[in-house]
Design a protein around this motif. Sequence first.
Motif, mmCIF file in Angstrom:
data_model
loop_
_atom_site.group_PDB
_atom_site.id
_atom_site.type_symbol
_atom_site.label_atom_id
_atom_site.label_comp_id
_atom_site.label_asym_id
_atom_site.label_seq_id
_atom_site.Cartn_x
_atom_site.Cartn_y
_atom_site.Cartn_z
ATOM 1 N N UNK A 169 0.835 -1.193 0.000
ATOM 2 C CA UNK A 169 0.000 0.000 0.000
ATOM 3 C C UNK A 169 0.874 1.249 0.000
ATOM 4 N N UNK A 170 0.430 2.267 -0.739
ATOM 5 C CA UNK A 170 1.185 3.510 -0.778
ATOM 6 C C UNK A 170 1.038 4.254 0.536
ATOM 7 N N UNK A 171 2.107 4.906 0.960
ATOM 8 C CA UNK A 171 2.117 5.685 2.179
ATOM 9 C C UNK A 171 1.312 6.963 1.972
ATOM 10 N N UNK A 172 0.415 7.266 2.909
ATOM 11 C CA UNK A 172 -0.367 8.494 2.798
ATOM 12 C C UNK A 172 0.552 9.708 2.935
ATOM 13 N N UNK B 228 3.723 10.141 5.538
ATOM 14 C CA UNK B 228 5.084 10.347 5.066
ATOM 15 C C UNK B 228 5.675 11.617 5.693
ATOM 16 N N UNK B 229 4.868 12.681 5.747
ATOM 17 C CA UNK B 229 5.337 13.907 6.371
ATOM 18 C C UNK B 229 5.661 13.713 7.842
ATOM 19 N N UNK B 230 4.815 12.956 8.547
ATOM 20 C CA UNK B 230 5.065 12.670 9.962
ATOM 21 C C UNK B 230 6.382 11.922 10.139
ATOM 22 N N UNK B 231 6.596 10.904 9.301
ATOM 23 C CA UNK B 231 7.827 10.102 9.411
ATOM 24 C C UNK B 231 9.064 10.952 9.133
ATOM 25 N N UNK B 232 9.018 11.761 8.079
ATOM 26 C CA UNK B 232 10.161 12.610 7.738
ATOM 27 C C UNK B 232 10.418 13.630 8.852
ATOM 28 N N UNK B 233 9.336 14.185 9.409
ATOM 29 C CA UNK B 233 9.491 15.168 10.467
ATOM 30 C C UNK B 233 10.125 14.594 11.720
ATOM 31 N N UNK B 234 9.714 13.393 12.105
ATOM 32 C CA UNK B 234 10.281 12.750 13.293
ATOM 33 C C UNK B 234 11.771 12.488 13.098
ATOM 34 N N UNK B 235 12.135 11.994 11.915
ATOM 35 C CA UNK B 235 13.549 11.723 11.634
ATOM 36 C C UNK B 235 14.355 13.024 11.669
ATOM 37 N N UNK B 236 13.809 14.096 11.101
ATOM 38 C CA UNK B 236 14.525 15.375 11.064
ATOM 39 C C UNK B 236 14.742 15.937 12.467
ATOM 40 N N UNK B 237 13.722 15.848 13.331
ATOM 41 C CA UNK B 237 13.849 16.360 14.690
ATOM 42 C C UNK B 237 14.902 15.562 15.460
ATOM 43 N N UNK B 238 14.915 14.251 15.273
ATOM 44 C CA UNK B 238 15.924 13.432 15.949
ATOM 45 C C UNK B 238 17.333 13.799 15.483
ATOM 46 N N UNK B 239 17.475 13.997 14.174
ATOM 47 C CA UNK B 239 18.798 14.339 13.633
ATOM 48 C C UNK B 239 19.261 15.697 14.150
ATOM 49 N N UNK C 120 24.497 26.945 20.645
ATOM 50 C CA UNK C 120 25.684 26.071 20.585
ATOM 51 C C UNK C 120 26.537 26.377 19.355
ATOM 52 N N UNK C 121 26.272 27.521 18.717
ATOM 53 C CA UNK C 121 27.113 27.947 17.604
ATOM 54 C C UNK C 121 26.713 27.439 16.236
ATOM 55 N N UNK C 122 25.451 27.079 16.044
ATOM 56 C CA UNK C 122 24.979 26.572 14.754
ATOM 57 C C UNK C 122 23.854 27.461 14.230
ATOM 58 N N UNK C 123 23.670 27.454 12.923
ATOM 59 C CA UNK C 123 22.527 28.113 12.294
ATOM 60 C C UNK C 123 21.604 27.044 11.720
ATOM 61 N N UNK C 124 20.339 27.117 12.051
ATOM 62 C CA UNK C 124 19.357 26.179 11.511
ATOM 63 C C UNK C 124 18.828 26.733 10.190
ATOM 64 N N UNK C 125 19.027 26.004 9.096
ATOM 65 C CA UNK C 125 18.565 26.405 7.768
ATOM 66 C C UNK C 125 17.670 25.295 7.234
ATOM 67 N N UNK C 126 16.481 25.632 6.772
ATOM 68 C CA UNK C 126 15.548 24.631 6.257
ATOM 69 C C UNK C 126 15.102 25.000 4.847
ATOM 70 N N UNK C 127 14.752 23.977 4.067
ATOM 71 C CA UNK C 127 14.202 24.166 2.722
ATOM 72 C C UNK C 127 13.185 23.074 2.457
ATOM 73 N N UNK C 128 12.276 23.354 1.548
ATOM 74 C CA UNK C 128 11.295 22.367 1.130
ATOM 75 C C UNK C 128 11.575 21.950 -0.309
ATOM 76 N N UNK C 129 11.321 20.669 -0.610
ATOM 77 C CA UNK C 129 11.576 20.128 -1.936
ATOM 78 C C UNK C 129 10.337 19.371 -2.418
ATOM 79 N N UNK C 130 10.177 19.247 -3.744
ATOM 80 C CA UNK C 130 9.055 18.445 -4.252
ATOM 81 C C UNK C 130 9.131 17.028 -3.711
ATOM 82 N N UNK C 131 7.982 16.509 -3.308
ATOM 83 C CA UNK C 131 7.953 15.165 -2.733
ATOM 84 C C UNK C 131 6.808 14.353 -3.277
ATOM 85 N N UNK C 132 6.129 13.662 -2.378
ATOM 86 C CA UNK C 132 5.020 12.799 -2.772
ATOM 87 C C UNK C 132 3.836 13.644 -3.241
ATOM 88 N N UNK C 133 2.906 13.041 -3.990
ATOM 89 C CA UNK C 133 1.719 13.786 -4.409
ATOM 90 C C UNK C 133 0.949 14.299 -3.192
#
Length: 235
Positions: A3-6, A10-21, A74-87
Amino acid sequence: MAARERPVDRGQRIGVVAVRRLGEEIRVARVSRALSIAAVAVAVRISTAEISRIERGRSPRVPMITLARLAAAVGLDLVTRLYPGAPPVRDAPQLSLLADLAGLLHASLRWDTEVPLPIAGDQRAWDGMVRGEGWRFGVEAESSPRDGQALVRRLQLKVRDGEVDGVILIVRDTRMTRWFLDVAEPELRSLLPLSSREVLRALRRGDEPPGNGIVVVPRALRPTTQPHDEQVRPG
């Protein structure tokens, strides 16, 4: 086929991984600079317990602004971007367009919706697909088309990767759509030369359309001569 991921899952999974990283990167930077959690907590004005949870990936709903403040501390800059993804999720007007086209097909044709592209890991899918004997056409439904060049490019890539014999774009007959079709006519005609009449003539007969085209669906379709469940075989 799995089954295709809703989209939202998919957004939830990517977000959780990004926050952990990000939490791990903040922890590594803090330790390398010999900063205590207490010192960072004072600077950012959140509790040491919350910082610990963020660094360990245990705070999945942490606000973006908090992550940016922690990174800066802690001396870092947080930079984010969005890219084309799933429909994206499909809205009611798109679903209505797809249902209307399905109701115009000959009984011999097979109709499916949300058909994944045949590439492992590719999240793209056709909104619909019409299949006949030895041919298949991808179908895209646009409820509010705006950018002709971007639309054509997206369809070209899906035709290239989708293993189809052609593509049909379906739109609703509204004033805004007519304006869009007039303005974007040069770009659209390069990929979608056939008119609604030419495409529908073939589909109503159960034949393969003689090329790519656009179907402009009226706001209110007249009832078909056969019930929908008799006219179109389920996919």
